[in-house]
Motif scaffolding. Structure first.
Motif, short mmCIF file in Angstrom:
data_model
loop_
_atom_site.label_atom_id
_atom_site.label_comp_id
_atom_site.label_asym_id
_atom_site.label_seq_id
_atom_site.Cartn_x
_atom_site.Cartn_y
_atom_site.Cartn_z
N LEU A 15 26.21 15.04 58.76
CA LEU A 15 25.25 15.72 57.89
C LEU A 15 24.18 16.43 58.70
CD1 LEU A 15 24.86 13.01 55.11
CD2 LEU A 15 26.24 15.08 55.06
N LEU B 2 25.78 19.54 60.29
CA LEU B 2 25.94 20.61 59.30
C LEU B 2 24.61 21.25 58.95
CD1 LEU B 2 28.66 19.29 56.84
CD2 LEU B 2 28.76 21.29 58.31
N GLU C 91 29.90 20.18 50.46
CA GLU C 91 29.24 18.89 50.64
C GLU C 91 28.84 18.26 49.32
OE1 GLU C 91 28.71 16.84 53.30
OE2 GLU C 91 30.13 18.22 54.19
N SER C 92 28.69 19.06 48.28
CA SER C 92 28.28 18.52 46.99
C SER C 92 29.48 18.04 46.16
CB SER C 92 27.49 19.56 46.20
OG SER C 92 28.33 20.63 45.84
#
Length: 137
Positions: free
Chosen positions: A19, A22, A70-71
């Protein structure tokens, strides 16, 4: 990059490091697009302005796709069932026939199983990254 290495070595860092990487990528692309356009529109030629605008559009598309991906929940019921049944099979005092069907919570990206036998009752939660969590009844 040093904070990413340090956080990756800490508990829970395996899930946190991607994370952070990214987010660095998205911030870097957005910053590069802004700076390319500032230079192109202040001192550049018409061709450089067009190239800066195209680069900004591509950068915005990449950042948007990264945020969108990512969601999204990538946990599949088959994988969660495999993880939970694998855990039950690995324990000699548990029987696979006492494991319930999966209950999938898309909003939290968790799949829940209930193990219910005459002697033991508990819930198994399978998270998006394949981690198993347990809750007694």
């Amino acid at each position: 990059m040093i904070p990413v290495v340090l956080l990756g070595a800490s508990p829970g860092g395996i899930a946190l490091s991607p994370l952070i990487l990214l987010s660095f990528l998205m911030i870097g692309l957005a910053g590069a697009a802004v700076h390319a356009n500032i230079y192109a529109y202040r001192k550049g030629t018409k061709k450089q302005r067009i190239q800066g605008s195209v680069f900004s559009g591509i950068s915005a598309l990449v950042v948007g796709l990264l945020v969108y991906s990512e969601s999204q929940c990538e946990l599949k019921k088959e994988y969660a069932t495999e993880r939970a049944s694998g855990y039950v099979r690995s324990k000699s005092d548990l029987d696979i026939k006492n494991l319930s069907e999966p209950v999938f919570d898309l909003e939290n990206c968790v799949c829940t199983f209930e193990y219910s036998s005459p002697t033991k009752k508990f819930e198994i939660f399978v998270t998006e990254y394949g981690e198993l969590h347990f809750s007694p009844h």
